[in-house]
Design an enzyme around this catalytic site. Structure first.
Site, PDB file in Angstrom:
ATOM      1  N   ARG A  63      87.704  54.915  63.620  1.00 49.18           N
ATOM      2  CA  ARG A  63      86.241  54.948  63.759  1.00 49.18           C
ATOM      3  C   ARG A  63      85.724  56.372  63.626  1.00 49.18           C
ATOM      4  O   ARG A  63      84.561  56.604  63.320  1.00 49.18           O
ATOM      5  CB  ARG A  63      85.792  54.309  65.089  1.00 49.18           C
ATOM      6  CG  ARG A  63      84.278  54.285  65.261  1.00 49.18           C
ATOM      7  CD  ARG A  63      83.756  53.225  66.234  1.00 49.18           C
ATOM      8  NE  ARG A  63      84.573  53.056  67.408  1.00 49.18           N
ATOM      9  CZ  ARG A  63      84.647  53.924  68.418  1.00 49.18           C
ATOM     10  NH1 ARG A  63      83.938  55.032  68.397  1.00 49.18           N
ATOM     11  NH2 ARG A  63      85.442  53.674  69.445  1.00 49.18           N
ATOM     12  N   TYR A  85      60.788  51.970  50.720  1.00 49.59           N
ATOM     13  CA  TYR A  85      61.732  50.849  50.791  1.00 49.59           C
ATOM     14  C   TYR A  85      61.437  50.026  52.046  1.00 49.59           C
ATOM     15  O   TYR A  85      61.274  50.581  53.130  1.00 49.59           O
ATOM     16  CB  TYR A  85      63.162  51.391  50.822  1.00 49.59           C
ATOM     17  CG  TYR A  85      64.166  50.315  51.113  1.00 49.59           C
ATOM     18  CD1 TYR A  85      64.369  49.289  50.190  1.00 49.59           C
ATOM     19  CD2 TYR A  85      64.879  50.285  52.293  1.00 49.59           C
ATOM     20  CE1 TYR A  85      65.262  48.275  50.451  1.00 49.59           C
ATOM     21  CE2 TYR A  85      65.785  49.276  52.557  1.00 49.59           C
ATOM     22  CZ  TYR A  85      65.968  48.271  51.635  1.00 49.59           C
ATOM     23  OH  TYR A  85      66.846  47.253  51.896  1.00 49.59           O
ATOM     24  N   ASP A 120      65.342  60.151  50.258  1.00 51.57           N
ATOM     25  CA  ASP A 120      66.122  59.008  49.783  1.00 51.57           C
ATOM     26  C   ASP A 120      66.215  59.137  48.266  1.00 51.57           C
ATOM     27  O   ASP A 120      65.229  58.954  47.557  1.00 51.57           O
ATOM     28  CB  ASP A 120      65.419  57.710  50.209  1.00 51.57           C
ATOM     29  CG  ASP A 120      66.184  56.455  49.790  1.00 51.57           C
ATOM     30  OD1 ASP A 120      66.973  56.533  48.828  1.00 51.57           O
ATOM     31  OD2 ASP A 120      65.977  55.405  50.419  1.00 51.57           O
ATOM     32  N   LYS A 157      73.750  50.872  45.421  1.00 49.42           N
ATOM     33  CA  LYS A 157      73.031  50.782  44.167  1.00 49.42           C
ATOM     34  C   LYS A 157      73.761  51.566  43.067  1.00 49.42           C
ATOM     35  O   LYS A 157      74.877  51.224  42.756  1.00 49.42           O
ATOM     36  CB  LYS A 157      71.588  51.255  44.391  1.00 49.42           C
ATOM     37  CG  LYS A 157      70.939  50.701  45.688  1.00 49.42           C
ATOM     38  CD  LYS A 157      70.646  49.225  45.667  1.00 49.42           C
ATOM     39  CE  LYS A 157      70.241  48.648  47.020  1.00 49.42           C
ATOM     40  NZ  LYS A 157      69.116  49.277  47.691  1.00 49.42           N
TER      41      LYS A 157
HETATM   42  C1  PLP Z   1      68.573  49.309  49.023  1.00 52.58           C
HETATM   43  C2  PLP Z   1      67.856  50.536  49.472  1.00 52.58           C
HETATM   44  C3  PLP Z   1      68.042  51.042  50.759  1.00 52.58           C
HETATM   45  C4  PLP Z   1      68.893  50.335  51.793  1.00 52.58           C
HETATM   46  O1  PLP Z   1      70.246  50.393  51.475  1.00 52.58           O
HETATM   47  P1  PLP Z   1      71.325  49.280  51.930  1.00 52.58           P
HETATM   48  O2  PLP Z   1      72.562  49.772  51.301  1.00 52.58           O
HETATM   49  O3  PLP Z   1      70.831  47.960  51.402  1.00 52.58           O
HETATM   50  O4  PLP Z   1      71.368  49.289  53.418  1.00 52.58           O
HETATM   51  C5  PLP Z   1      67.406  52.226  51.085  1.00 52.58           C
HETATM   52  N1  PLP Z   1      66.604  52.871  50.207  1.00 52.58           N
HETATM   53  C6  PLP Z   1      66.386  52.396  48.963  1.00 52.58           C
HETATM   54  C7  PLP Z   1      65.492  53.145  48.044  1.00 52.58           C
HETATM   55  C8  PLP Z   1      66.995  51.212  48.557  1.00 52.58           C
HETATM   56  O5  PLP Z   1      66.763  50.729  47.331  1.00 52.58           O
END
Ligand code: PLP
Length: 360
Positions: free
Chosen positions: A47, A98, A169, A194
């Protein structure tokens, strides 16, 4: 690799996070499945630390120009960043961010945990005015799903001058298009689900901290949060994500080229009221006039998968407001397209048939 900063991103993605090239060594890092380690070594319990995390963190850190920590999801990475701030902290955030971030901040504000100042990231004066006395500026650019662009260098500089921590982000742009840490941001967050992993087979997140002393302190706190809250990445997911990351540059280049073509053709199609495409990246959002038409479009395409998420090799689309918690800044007829790496003529032909068939 001693000076990854001298190498181009496409090279970094392939070469970083490899074992030392000693005779007989594997060229790829091993997948280590263990929860614990024999005492008195560098690692104690899985962990806290895992050997499978290190190469992925090295690779993403080198791409973003900072020090990375892998988390179990993009939202776990986001929660870790928010954990840095005390009760009552003031967060400046895009109203059209998001949806997971919008819902989290809305709920925490309702509980009195945080104060949130919602802003339009395309209005730098308003964002910087909101930063006065704030603790955290959270940014996205391009935003999900409106694909608005923020002037990151200006916002980051202004916020830092006001003493505000800046987290960006960078999921949609990837470090191939922008590296916010080089502009002075403190933290970069990714949903590695992604583009970084790129095959729609993994949920994973990353936070990358700036490569200075402040960044080191933030990274220590984030690592402590990860250990104590247990928001840890599985070794197999992390290993798959590194495997996917190797081809990031070719996948993303192809997807971006396809997106430019799809955006141009959508903009010229009479069934499309508005095309949102910021001139970069592989996301395109279109508004088609009604919920019914948006649902029909998503249900009719055959090559484009009617599914949420983005950034995989396969093209996807969805009516974005079908998602619970999607902010009302998203028009209810907006269909978000994640353009993949298929042949663009095939992609357009499939989309065009579906657009031509939309009910009036
Ligand atoms: C999908 C997404 C998230 C969240 O990520 P997860 O891996 O689904 O928890 C955060 N920011 C953006 C811009 C996203 O497209």
């Amino acid at each position: 690799m001693s000076h990854p900063e001298d190498l181009a991103p496409a090279t970094i993605a392939v070469t970083s996070g490899r074992p030392e090239p000693t005779p007989g060594a594997p060229v790829n890092p091993p997948l280590v499945l263990t929860s614990t380690y024999v005492a008195d070594g560098p690692t104690n319990y899985a962990r806290v630390d895992q050997p499978t995390w290190t190469p992925f963190e090295e690779a993403v850190g080198a791409l973003e120009g900072g020090e990375a920590l892998v988390f179990s999801s993009g939202m776990a990475a986001t929660a870790a960043v928010l954990s840095l701030f005390a009760h009552g902290a003031i967060v400046v955030a895009p109203a059209a961010a998001y949806n997971g971030v919008v819902v989290t901040l809305t709920e925490r504000a309702a509980r009195g945990d945080l104060e949130v100042r919602w802003v339009d990231v395309t209005d730098p004066d308003a964002v910087l005015a909101a930063c006065q006395g704030a603790d955290l500026l959270w940014l996205e650019s391009p935003t999900n799903p409106l694909l608005d662009l923020a002037d990151l260098p200006t916002l980051i500089r202004g916020a830092r001058e006001a003493g505000v921590v800046v987290a960006v982000d960078n999921t949609f742009a990837t470090p191939l298009l922008q590296r916010p840490l080089a502009d002075g941001a403190d933290l970069v967050v990714h949903s590695a689900t992604k583009y970084l992993s790129g095959h729609s087979d993994v949920i994973l997140g990353v936070v990358v901290a700036a490569p200075d002393e402040d960044g080191r302190l933030l990274r220590e706190q984030l690592a402590r949060h990860r250990t104590l809250h247990g928001a840890i990445a599985g070794p197999f997911e992390t290993w798959l994500a590194l495997r996917g990351l190797r081809t990031l540059a070719v996948r993303f280049e192809r997807a971006c080229a396809n997106a430019a073509v799809i955006a141009e053709r959508c903009a010229a199609h009479p069934a499309v009221r508005r095309t949102r495409y910021p001139g970069l990246g592989a996301m395109v959002s279109i508004e088609v006039g009604s919920i019914k038409r948006a649902e029909a479009l998503a249900a009719t395409t055959r090559l484009w998968s009617n599914s949420t998420s983005l950034g995989g090799v396969e093209s996807q689309l969805e009516r974005r407001r079908r998602q619970p918690g999607e902010p009302e800044t998203t028009p209810d007829d907006l269909v978000r397209l994640s353009v993949g790496i298929e042949d663009v003529a095939d992609l357009w032909a499939d989309l065009e048939v579906a657009l031509d068939a939309l009910p009036t």
